[in-house]
Design an enzyme around this catalytic site. Structure first.
Site: not given
Ligand code: RIB
Ligand code: CA
Length: 317
Positions: A242
């Site tokens: 992500h």
């Molecule tokens: O949904 C993904 C996000 O949620 C990313 O930023 C991960 O670090 C969590 O915080």
């Protein structure tokens, strides 16, 4: 020598925030001016401790500031249950707690505000966490919205959610913050789940990290191993990378497609609170207010991110 671009990094370190920070720190065209932490993956204490352990282990000199311990409205949402102890699960080794690095005394929102005020031109901000710090800076001084040239953010989704069926975690954790940022007209470049799910890291990448052979590499490999086991504890499998999508994008925008859209944050939905509703039929149906990432060259993005992590491990002090 090309002019360096200043950048501010706002995070809730977690493992993928850590990787995103490593990629950012190795970008030769950027100068990291500050890092602010926020409650998200875990408590503010934990996300700050994880960030300090990271900057110390990798010799990242940028100052670290503690930001907001809770969202604008509602109770803090954290996901240790999913991610593991302290928001950074491991299958064994972990980074040592920072011994020399401490958070600066100034509050992260004030430090971010000062960075924006001092910027000679509108400034670049990368956020891989709930947008609480950014939104509170704007709430305290609305003129700062115009001082943000680009807010490159991991959050939301042009499709389904992950924390709920409708909402991605960062957006769900502080929907009011997203609403403040969007209404303030901040130029948002949104990397949501619809994009990050095209960028998958896997066991072979863990092996590449482990092969560096140092203690720090072992810790990163074990964090990655735990990350790959979020879905199935006994069988590590591919997982979306992500947060690093934001910082790989800054180095290689050509690997991504972003499209103009009208993004609105759902605040009141009984089951849809935190949903980023994306209208791509702009300007016919609505005025655009963001660029939304829709496509990525997933393998190139992951390979580059892992290359930068391996290089950072080799250069670690
Ligand atoms: O949904 C993904 C996000 O949620 C990313 O930023 C991960 O670090 C969590 O915080
Ligand atoms: Ca994050």
């Amino acid at each position: 020598m090309a002019e360096l671009t200043d950048v501010w990094f706002d995070c809730d370190t977690g493992f993928d925030d850590l990787l995103a920070l490593l990629v950012l720190s190795r970008n030769p065209s950027l100068r990291l001016r500050g890092v602010s932490t926020v409650v998200g993956n875990s408590s503010l204490d934990n996300t700050t401790a994880n960030t300090l352990a990271t900057v110390e282990a990798f010799g990242i000199e940028a100052p670290v500031y503690r930001g907001c311990p809770q969202p604008i409205a509602g109770r803090p949402q954290t996901i240790e249950g999913l991610l593991g102890e302290g928001g950074m699960g491991t299958t064994g080794r972990r980074l040592p707690e920072a011994r020399h690095r401490q958070a600066e005394p100034e509050h992260g929102v004030r430090a971010l505000s000062a960075y924006l005020r001092a910027a000679s031109a509108p400034a670049l901000v990368v956020a891989t966490a709930p947008l609480t710090n950014v939104a509170q800076a704007i709430n305290l001084d609305p003129s700062l919205a115009a001082k943000i040239s680009r807010l490159v953010v991991m959050g939301g989704s042009a499709g389904s959610g992950n924390h709920t069926a409708a909402a991605e975690f960062n957006a769900f954790a502080d929907p009011e913050a997203w609403d403040v940022v969007l209404r303030a007209g901040v130029p948002v470049e949104m990397f949501g789940l619809n994009l990050t799910r095209q960028v998958l890291i896997g066991p072979a990448d863990r092996d590449r990290v482990d092969a560096v052979g140092t203690e720090v590499a072992g810790a990163i490999a074990d964090y990655l191993d735990a990350y790959l086991r979020i879905r199935e504890r006994d069988r590590p499998g591919p997982m979306p990378l992500h947060d690093p999508c934001t910082t790989v994008y800054l180095a290689h925008p050509e690997w991504f497609t972003l499209e103009p859209a009208r993004v609105e944050m759902e605040l009141a939905g009984r089951i849809t609170r935190g949903q980023t509703v994306c209208e791509f039929r702009v300007p016919r149906k609505a005025e655009p207010n963001a660029l939304v990432a829709t496509r990525a060259e997933g393998k190139q993005v992951v390979d580059y991110a892992v290359d930068q992590v391996v290089a950072a491990l080799r250069d670690a002090p």
